[in-house]
Design a protein around this motif. Structure first.
Motif, PDB file in Angstrom:
ATOM      1  N   ILE A  24       0.840  -1.205   0.000  1.00 30.24           N
ATOM      2  CA  ILE A  24       0.000   0.000   0.000  1.00 30.24           C
ATOM      3  C   ILE A  24       0.873   1.253   0.000  1.00 30.24           C
ATOM      4  O   ILE A  24       0.626   2.205  -0.759  1.00 30.24           O
ATOM      5  CB  ILE A  24      -0.947  -0.007   1.214  1.00 30.24           C
ATOM      6  N   LEU A  25       1.903   1.240   0.834  1.00 26.37           N
ATOM      7  CA  LEU A  25       2.806   2.394   0.892  1.00 26.37           C
ATOM      8  C   LEU A  25       3.541   2.587  -0.427  1.00 26.37           C
ATOM      9  O   LEU A  25       3.786   3.712  -0.866  1.00 26.37           O
ATOM     10  CB  LEU A  25       3.809   2.208   2.042  1.00 26.37           C
ATOM     11  N   TRP A  26       3.917   1.478  -1.070  1.00 21.38           N
ATOM     12  CA  TRP A  26       4.614   1.563  -2.363  1.00 21.38           C
ATOM     13  C   TRP A  26       3.674   2.051  -3.455  1.00 21.38           C
ATOM     14  O   TRP A  26       4.038   2.893  -4.277  1.00 21.38           O
ATOM     15  CB  TRP A  26       5.179   0.190  -2.729  1.00 21.38           C
ATOM     16  N   LYS A  27       2.454   1.533  -3.469  1.00 20.03           N
ATOM     17  CA  LYS A  27       1.475   1.890  -4.502  1.00 20.03           C
ATOM     18  C   LYS A  27       1.203   3.387  -4.510  1.00 20.03           C
ATOM     19  O   LYS A  27       1.077   4.009  -5.575  1.00 20.03           O
ATOM     20  CB  LYS A  27       0.181   1.108  -4.280  1.00 20.03           C
ATOM     21  N   LEU A  32       7.878   5.606   2.226  1.00 22.67           N
ATOM     22  CA  LEU A  32       8.075   5.152   3.601  1.00 22.67           C
ATOM     23  C   LEU A  32       8.596   3.720   3.709  1.00 22.67           C
ATOM     24  O   LEU A  32       8.897   3.260   4.807  1.00 22.67           O
ATOM     25  CB  LEU A  32       6.764   5.257   4.382  1.00 22.67           C
ATOM     26  N   ASN A  33       8.711   3.013   2.599  1.00 21.71           N
ATOM     27  CA  ASN A  33       9.125   1.610   2.685  1.00 21.71           C
ATOM     28  C   ASN A  33      10.552   1.447   3.193  1.00 21.71           C
ATOM     29  O   ASN A  33      10.858   0.489   3.917  1.00 21.71           O
ATOM     30  CB  ASN A  33       8.963   0.916   1.335  1.00 21.71           C
ATOM     31  N   LYS A  34      11.415   2.370   2.823  1.00 22.49           N
ATOM     32  CA  LYS A  34      12.789   2.303   3.322  1.00 22.49           C
ATOM     33  C   LYS A  34      12.801   2.500   4.833  1.00 22.49           C
ATOM     34  O   LYS A  34      13.506   1.801   5.567  1.00 22.49           O
ATOM     35  CB  LYS A  34      13.649   3.368   2.643  1.00 22.49           C
ATOM     36  N   LYS A  35      11.989   3.464   5.303  1.00 23.03           N
ATOM     37  CA  LYS A  35      11.891   3.692   6.748  1.00 23.03           C
ATOM     38  C   LYS A  35      11.256   2.492   7.442  1.00 23.03           C
ATOM     39  O   LYS A  35      11.635   2.140   8.564  1.00 23.03           O
ATOM     40  CB  LYS A  35      11.072   4.954   7.028  1.00 23.03           C
TER      41      LYS A  35
END
Length: 263
Positions: A24-27, A32-35
């Motif tokens: 969801i965060l990537w889409k 925020l995925n790195k965090k």
């Protein structure tokens, strides 16, 4: 039924569900995925370290070592509070917030551990470390909210503050309304939790005690005590944090030293 232990394989399987929020965060390109990855790795490593260390701490159970660990916890919370409050790491901020947090924890620990629970052994690790951790964690959250609200409101509403001074108010009188607003903002999350606990949520300590086989009534008594300790500790630490830093971050002209702010 005793508590069911988790194998490392089961724990690893548990992380699969995190692919859902990660997608969801990537889409939506939140960045925020790195965090998320960093936070997850840090969480696992820190908890593994603490888990093994606490096992030793509980077995040895020396009050001096327990006190030293609390000192370390407060020091880490001190820097986290400063960073998340968007303040710079200056001694005029580091020392007062550390002193305020440490004093608040000492008062709460001594009262609830020695007066209320009446531990047979001073600073017994089994009670001292978990209760201190829960209180300190909530103090950290409230300190961030309260200290950030106080200093950035003072920064953004300089004219209002200067007006109070021009009308003859002392510095303490001029910052009174800012102090009040900061305390309100820092207290609201804990008050909301207290008002809905049991009906909306079952807190971690209560759940943990029930899972370990304790009577629900015993768990409830401890949870009530913990919530009282958390609320008292958060308000005390926020109050002392702002009060102590105020002694060092104002110039002789009673104006705020803007260099302590990151923005």
């Amino acid at each position: 039924m005793g508590i069911i232990d988790l194998t490392w394989t089961q724990l690893g399987i548990g992380f699969i569900i995190m692919l859902v929020p990660a997608y969801i965060l990537w889409k939506y390109r939140t960045g925020l995925n790195k965090k998320l990855l960093t936070a997850s790795v840090r969480m696992v490593l820190q908890l593994l370290f603490v888990g093994y260390y606490l096992q030793y701490l509980f077995e040895y159970d020396n009050p001096w070592i327990n006190a030293a660990w609390i000192f370390v916890m407060v020091a880490v919370a001190d820097f986290a509070t400063i960073d998340r409050s968007d303040l710079k790491r200056k001694w005029a901020v580091i020392i007062p917030i550390f002193g305020a947090t440490l004093l608040g924890i000492i008062v709460i620990d001594l009262f609830f551990l020695e007066v209320v629970i009446q531990l047979p052994k001073l600073l017994a690790a089994q009670y001292t470390i978990p209760i201190t951790g829960m209180v300190l964690g909530n103090c950290l959250r409230s300190n961030v909210i309260g200290i950030n609200a106080f200093y950035y409101s003072l920064h953004e509403q300089q004219e209002r503050y200067q007006f109070y001074l021009a009308c003859g108010a002392t510095r303490a009188e001029a910052v009174h309304s800012f102090f009040s607003e900061a305390l309100q903002k820092s207290a609201n999350p804990t008050l909301a939790s207290m008002a809905t606990i049991g009906l909306v949520s079952l807190p971690g300590m209560m759940t943990g005690q029930i899972l370990s086989g304790s009577s629900p009534l015993i768990a409830i008594k401890y949870q009530i005590m913990i919530m009282v300790a958390i609320f008292s500790g958060t308000i005390l630490s926020v109050y002392l944090g702002i009060l102590f830093t105020n002694k060092f971050v104002f110039k002789d002209t009673d104006m705020l030293d803007q260099t302590i702010l990151k923005n």
